[in-house]
Design a protein around this motif. Structure first.
Motif, PDB file in Angstrom:
ATOM      1  N   SER A 188      98.651 -18.828  80.241  1.00 43.04           N
ATOM      2  CA  SER A 188      98.096 -19.434  81.190  1.00 43.04           C
ATOM      3  C   SER A 188      98.677 -20.871  81.157  1.00 43.04           C
ATOM      4  O   SER A 188      99.079 -21.467  80.416  1.00 43.04           O
ATOM      5  N   ILE A 189      98.934 -21.331  82.757  1.00 41.64           N
ATOM      6  CA  ILE A 189      99.044 -22.837  82.799  1.00 41.64           C
ATOM      7  C   ILE A 189      97.881 -23.449  83.637  1.00 41.64           C
ATOM      8  O   ILE A 189      97.385 -22.962  84.540  1.00 41.64           O
ATOM      9  N   ARG A 190      97.633 -24.752  82.816  1.00 44.77           N
ATOM     10  CA  ARG A 190      96.334 -25.165  83.656  1.00 44.77           C
ATOM     11  C   ARG A 190      96.496 -26.716  84.070  1.00 44.77           C
ATOM     12  O   ARG A 190      97.475 -27.164  83.778  1.00 44.77           O
ATOM     13  N   SER A 191      95.762 -26.919  85.167  1.00 40.23           N
ATOM     14  CA  SER A 191      95.598 -28.411  85.700  1.00 40.23           C
ATOM     15  C   SER A 191      94.290 -28.622  86.108  1.00 40.23           C
ATOM     16  O   SER A 191      93.684 -28.062  86.609  1.00 40.23           O
ATOM     17  N   GLY A 192      94.013 -29.815  85.760  1.00 42.66           N
ATOM     18  CA  GLY A 192      92.529 -30.349  86.123  1.00 42.66           C
ATOM     19  C   GLY A 192      91.345 -29.469  85.420  1.00 42.66           C
ATOM     20  O   GLY A 192      90.335 -29.446  86.030  1.00 42.66           O
ATOM     21  N   GLY A 193      91.611 -29.022  84.427  1.00 43.65           N
ATOM     22  CA  GLY A 193      90.631 -27.994  83.849  1.00 43.65           C
ATOM     23  C   GLY A 193      90.673 -26.795  84.211  1.00 43.65           C
ATOM     24  O   GLY A 193      89.754 -25.893  83.820  1.00 43.65           O
ATOM     25  N   TYR A 194      91.231 -26.176  85.110  1.00 38.00           N
ATOM     26  CA  TYR A 194      91.422 -24.932  85.586  1.00 38.00           C
ATOM     27  C   TYR A 194      92.749 -24.245  85.356  1.00 38.00           C
ATOM     28  O   TYR A 194      93.666 -24.816  85.246  1.00 38.00           O
ATOM     29  N   THR A 195      92.794 -22.883  85.303  1.00 42.31           N
ATOM     30  CA  THR A 195      94.044 -22.049  85.216  1.00 42.31           C
ATOM     31  C   THR A 195      94.488 -21.883  86.553  1.00 42.31           C
ATOM     32  O   THR A 195      94.016 -21.262  87.379  1.00 42.31           O
ATOM     33  N   MET A 196      95.869 -22.296  86.761  1.00 42.39           N
ATOM     34  CA  MET A 196      96.411 -22.203  88.041  1.00 42.39           C
ATOM     35  C   MET A 196      97.258 -20.920  88.327  1.00 42.39           C
ATOM     36  O   MET A 196      97.383 -20.358  89.317  1.00 42.39           O
ATOM     37  N   GLY A 197      97.455 -20.397  87.105  1.00 40.67           N
ATOM     38  CA  GLY A 197      98.367 -19.080  86.740  1.00 40.67           C
ATOM     39  C   GLY A 197      98.976 -18.949  85.491  1.00 40.67           C
ATOM     40  O   GLY A 197      98.509 -19.308  84.770  1.00 40.67           O
ATOM     41  N   THR A 198     100.190 -18.387  85.367  1.00 37.25           N
ATOM     42  CA  THR A 198     100.927 -18.254  84.213  1.00 37.25           C
ATOM     43  C   THR A 198     102.418 -18.292  84.329  1.00 37.25           C
ATOM     44  O   THR A 198     102.869 -18.473  85.473  1.00 37.25           O
ATOM     45  N   ILE A 199     102.884 -18.572  83.252  1.00 38.24           N
ATOM     46  CA  ILE A 199     104.412 -18.145  83.084  1.00 38.24           C
ATOM     47  C   ILE A 199     104.380 -16.835  82.334  1.00 38.24           C
ATOM     48  O   ILE A 199     103.815 -16.753  81.079  1.00 38.24           O
ATOM     49  N   CYS A 200     105.350 -15.860  82.990  1.00 42.49           N
ATOM     50  CA  CYS A 200     105.032 -14.600  82.241  1.00 42.49           C
ATOM     51  C   CYS A 200     106.512 -14.026  82.107  1.00 42.49           C
ATOM     52  O   CYS A 200     107.494 -14.192  82.886  1.00 42.49           O
ATOM     53  N   ILE A 201     106.739 -13.095  81.018  1.00 38.55           N
ATOM     54  CA  ILE A 201     107.748 -12.132  81.015  1.00 38.55           C
ATOM     55  C   ILE A 201     107.558 -10.897  81.130  1.00 38.55           C
ATOM     56  O   ILE A 201     106.421 -10.466  81.009  1.00 38.55           O
ATOM     57  N   LEU A 202     108.604 -10.176  81.980  1.00 34.05           N
ATOM     58  CA  LEU A 202     108.233  -8.883  82.146  1.00 34.05           C
ATOM     59  C   LEU A 202     109.590  -7.831  81.632  1.00 34.05           C
ATOM     60  O   LEU A 202     110.577  -8.263  81.487  1.00 34.05           O
ATOM     61  N   ASP A 203     109.216  -6.636  81.408  1.00 28.95           N
ATOM     62  CA  ASP A 203     110.275  -5.714  80.900  1.00 28.95           C
ATOM     63  C   ASP A 203     110.086  -4.474  81.182  1.00 28.95           C
ATOM     64  O   ASP A 203     108.825  -3.919  81.559  1.00 28.95           O
ATOM     65  N   SER A 204     111.010  -3.587  81.279  1.00 33.75           N
ATOM     66  CA  SER A 204     111.117  -2.356  81.634  1.00 33.75           C
ATOM     67  C   SER A 204     110.912  -1.273  80.498  1.00 33.75           C
ATOM     68  O   SER A 204     110.851  -0.054  80.625  1.00 33.75           O
ATOM     69  N   GLN A 205     110.846  -1.723  79.412  1.00 32.94           N
ATOM     70  CA  GLN A 205     110.488  -0.976  78.228  1.00 32.94           C
ATOM     71  C   GLN A 205     109.291  -1.718  77.245  1.00 32.94           C
ATOM     72  O   GLN A 205     108.934  -2.871  77.424  1.00 32.94           O
ATOM     73  N   PRO A 206     108.407  -0.705  76.558  1.00 36.92           N
ATOM     74  CA  PRO A 206     107.304  -1.162  75.946  1.00 36.92           C
ATOM     75  C   PRO A 206     107.894  -2.205  74.772  1.00 36.92           C
ATOM     76  O   PRO A 206     109.070  -2.047  74.106  1.00 36.92           O
ATOM     77  N   ARG A 207     107.078  -3.127  74.476  1.00 37.20           N
ATOM     78  CA  ARG A 207     107.625  -4.075  73.223  1.00 37.20           C
ATOM     79  C   ARG A 207     106.019  -4.748  73.050  1.00 37.20           C
ATOM     80  O   ARG A 207     104.849  -4.628  73.660  1.00 37.20           O
TER      81      ARG A 207
END
Length: 329
Positions: free
Chosen positions: A117-136
């Motif tokens: 999660s990425i936050r601003s002003g005490g609230y969660t704005m969204g995320t930086i996320c990674i995706l893969d086509s294989q389980p890990r």
């Protein structure tokens, strides 16, 4: 598929998100650098900075994915903002929440997701996320790295807001206005809507400073800015672009809507002048210009010039009225 729940404080969270003036802006190297780093650190092709809006997730930066946004209801990040910290799905096909998600059974065929999660002003704005086509599975060190990347995104968001915000009034500044308004103009042209511009100039500001001092002058600017922000719609782009100059970009508005906004502001300023204990009274010039969908160009300066011409006419009329009043006394 399990739909992401809506946080109890989502209205306040969205207000903070919109105040950042990041949605629908052009790509920026400061953010793209971080998603490229995410791809390298985790050896994945896809890394995204996702901001979760009311009905969508919008990607401020993206690597390895063509879409610029998806519906919030199918987003992994819509779930991630509920948890805070790291949200990890090691194998989407074995997770009852996501095994039949359109983003799993179709492009981009997500098999693994991890977001912080990425936050601003005490609230969660969204995320930086990674995706893969294989389980890990993330290791403890991986989680620390992803958390560090999220902290870097938060720092860049804060720097972006500082660079585009007028410190005195809290409105966006000239630089921020040109960035956000440019995107609004493109959107309005694409959607074939009309566009209105209001230019507002606080009268006698120099006299207020000279007579009462700069601290009182600052309070006059803050009071006027507060009234403007209160009157205009949340979808309008309001900015302080000079010492005593303000601008508002109204999307999808007509002549009647502009007149309603002008009257509401006049009423609010009159009410302020009647109740205030400040030594000054607010007075202003309000020039407007309305553009049909056929008249809108990509040149923001050309649009502002039309409103500025209206402003000049109004200020000339005000000067003549003052001269007439003075001469008749």
């Amino acid at each position: 598929m399990k739909l992401p729940e809506i946080p109890a404080d989502d209205a306040e969270r969205l207000k903070q998100l919109h105040s950042l003036q990041l949605l629908d802006t052009e790509p920026e190297e400061r953010f793209d650098r971080l998603t490229r780093m995410g791809c390298r650190l985790f050896n994945v092709k896809t890394c995204v900075i996702s901001l979760v809006d009311e009905h969508r997730q919008w990607f401020k930066s993206r690597q390895g994915i063509d879409a610029s946004e998806t519906d919030r209801c199918v987003s992994f990040c819509g779930h991630a903002i509920l948890t805070g910290g790291i949200f990890e799905v090691q194998d989407t096909l074995k997770d009852s929440r996501f095994f039949d998600n359109p983003l799993v059974i179709g492009e981009p065929f997500i098999r693994f997701y991890a977001g912080c999660s990425i936050r601003s002003g005490g609230y969660t704005m969204g995320t930086i996320c990674i995706l893969d086509s294989q389980p890990r599975k993330l290791s403890d060190e991986d989680k620390l790295l992803l958390s560090d990347l999220a902290a870097s995104v938060e720092s860049e968001m804060e720097a972006h807001q500082i660079a585009h915000t007028d410190e005195l009034t809290g409105l966006i500044n000239r630089r921020g206005f040109y960035m956000v308004a440019g995107q609004v103009v493109k959107l309005v042209r694409r959607e074939k809507h009309s566009l209105g511009i209001s230019l507002l100039d606080l009268n006698d500001f120099k006299q207020i400073n000279d007579k009462f001092g700069h601290i009182v002058g600052d309070r006059a600017l803050q009071a006027f800015a507060s009234l403007i922000a209160k009157v205009f719609r949340e979808s309008d782009v309001v900015a302080r672009i000079g010492g005593d100059e303000f601008v508002c970009l109204h999307s999808d508005i007509d002549e009647a809507g502009l007149e309603v906004a002008k009257k509401r502001l006049a009423d609010e300023v009159n009410a302020f002048n009647q109740r205030t204990h400040e030594p000054f009274r607010l007075s202003y010039a309000h020039g407007t210009a309305l553009f049909s969908k056929e008249q809108i160009t990509d040149s923001l300066d050309a649009l502002l010039h039309a409103a500025d011409s209206s402003m000049y006419t109004i200020k000339s009329q005000q000067r003549r009225q003052r001269q007439f009043s003075t001469g008749s006394e």
